[in-house]
Design a protein around this motif. Structure first.
Motif, PDB file in Angstrom:
ATOM      1  N   GLU A   5       7.298  34.892  27.676  1.00  0.00           N
ATOM      2  CA  GLU A   5       6.667  34.859  28.996  1.00  0.00           C
ATOM      3  C   GLU A   5       7.610  35.417  30.063  1.00  0.00           C
ATOM      4  O   GLU A   5       7.184  36.144  30.963  1.00  0.00           O
ATOM      5  N   ALA A   6       8.898  35.105  29.952  1.00  0.00           N
ATOM      6  CA  ALA A   6       9.878  35.628  30.907  1.00  0.00           C
ATOM      7  C   ALA A   6      10.001  37.143  30.775  1.00  0.00           C
ATOM      8  O   ALA A   6      10.072  37.860  31.782  1.00  0.00           O
ATOM      9  N   ALA A  68       7.895  35.565  40.458  1.00  0.00           N
ATOM     10  CA  ALA A  68       7.358  35.074  39.180  1.00  0.00           C
ATOM     11  C   ALA A  68       8.328  35.363  38.037  1.00  0.00           C
ATOM     12  O   ALA A  68       8.552  34.512  37.172  1.00  0.00           O
ATOM     13  N   ALA A  69       8.926  36.552  38.044  1.00  0.00           N
ATOM     14  CA  ALA A  69       9.891  36.903  36.999  1.00  0.00           C
ATOM     15  C   ALA A  69      11.128  36.013  37.099  1.00  0.00           C
ATOM     16  O   ALA A  69      11.634  35.525  36.078  1.00  0.00           O
ATOM     17  N   ASP A  74      14.373  31.430  35.167  1.00  0.00           N
ATOM     18  CA  ASP A  74      14.979  30.124  35.440  1.00  0.00           C
ATOM     19  C   ASP A  74      14.479  29.071  34.458  1.00  0.00           C
ATOM     20  O   ASP A  74      15.259  28.227  33.994  1.00  0.00           O
ATOM     21  N   GLU A  75      13.189  29.113  34.139  1.00  0.00           N
ATOM     22  CA  GLU A  75      12.634  28.151  33.182  1.00  0.00           C
ATOM     23  C   GLU A  75      13.278  28.311  31.817  1.00  0.00           C
ATOM     24  O   GLU A  75      13.592  27.316  31.157  1.00  0.00           O
ATOM     25  N   LEU A  79      15.467  25.498  29.808  1.00  0.00           N
ATOM     26  CA  LEU A  79      15.151  25.092  28.433  1.00  0.00           C
ATOM     27  C   LEU A  79      16.353  25.269  27.517  1.00  0.00           C
ATOM     28  O   LEU A  79      16.632  24.414  26.671  1.00  0.00           O
ATOM     29  N   VAL A  80      17.084  26.353  27.689  1.00  0.00           N
ATOM     30  CA  VAL A  80      18.282  26.596  26.877  1.00  0.00           C
ATOM     31  C   VAL A  80      19.321  25.517  27.150  1.00  0.00           C
ATOM     32  O   VAL A  80      19.939  24.983  26.224  1.00  0.00           O
ATOM     33  N   ALA A  81      19.497  25.155  28.412  1.00  0.00           N
ATOM     34  CA  ALA A  81      20.467  24.118  28.770  1.00  0.00           C
ATOM     35  C   ALA A  81      20.049  22.761  28.190  1.00  0.00           C
ATOM     36  O   ALA A  81      20.900  22.019  27.664  1.00  0.00           O
ATOM     37  N   ARG A  82      18.755  22.450  28.278  1.00  0.00           N
ATOM     38  CA  ARG A  82      18.275  21.178  27.714  1.00  0.00           C
ATOM     39  C   ARG A  82      18.463  21.146  26.204  1.00  0.00           C
ATOM     40  O   ARG A  82      18.838  20.122  25.633  1.00  0.00           O
ATOM     41  N   ARG A  83      18.197  22.274  25.555  1.00  0.00           N
ATOM     42  CA  ARG A  83      18.375  22.336  24.104  1.00  0.00           C
ATOM     43  C   ARG A  83      19.838  22.124  23.739  1.00  0.00           C
ATOM     44  O   ARG A  83      20.153  21.376  22.824  1.00  0.00           O
ATOM     45  N   ALA A  84      20.746  22.771  24.469  1.00  0.00           N
ATOM     46  CA  ALA A  84      22.174  22.623  24.198  1.00  0.00           C
ATOM     47  C   ALA A  84      22.604  21.166  24.391  1.00  0.00           C
ATOM     48  O   ALA A  84      23.376  20.624  23.589  1.00  0.00           O
ATOM     49  N   ALA A  85      22.114  20.525  25.448  1.00  0.00           N
ATOM     50  CA  ALA A  85      22.462  19.127  25.703  1.00  0.00           C
ATOM     51  C   ALA A  85      21.924  18.222  24.597  1.00  0.00           C
ATOM     52  O   ALA A  85      22.612  17.304  24.135  1.00  0.00           O
TER      53      ALA A  85
END
Length: 105
Positions: A5-6, A68-69, A74-75, A79-85
């Motif tokens: 989507e990004a 929008a881009a 940013d989303e 998500l990448v940061a949350r996954r790493a955490a």
């Protein structure tokens, strides 16, 4: 999915930006007044000013596409940061479990 989507949002923004750049001559032509100097070349005669294309893009269209881009990017970053955490927390939990088992034996 978020990455796709990004990428799609970024491609859309780049398309809108290119169309806007293609239409800048028409934007400038819209500001021309007969007998007044052109802001680009200084000519006071304007025999063939550029006309806007049917799919002309406004500055607001470009701003909205970029926003929008940027939001989609940013989303993905969030998500990448949350996954790493989450992975770090799971790794710490696994290590604690292993240490606890090792201490019992």
């Amino acid at each position: 999915r978020a990455r796709q989507e990004a990428l799609t949002a970024r491609e859309h923004y780049l398309d809108v930006r290119e169309r806007r750049l293609d239409g800048l001559a028409a934007e400038l032509a819209a500001t021309l007044d007969e007998g007044q100097p052109c802001r680009v070349c200084g000519a006071t005669e304007h025999p063939a000013p550029a006309a806007p294309a049917p799919d002309a893009v406004s500055p607001q269209d470009e701003t909205a596409a970029r926003a929008a881009a940027d939001q989609a990017t940013d989303e993905v970053s969030q998500l990448v940061a949350r996954r790493a955490a989450t992975e770090a927390a799971l790794q710490a939990q696994a290590e604690a479990t292993c240490s606890s088992r090792a201490a019992r034996t």
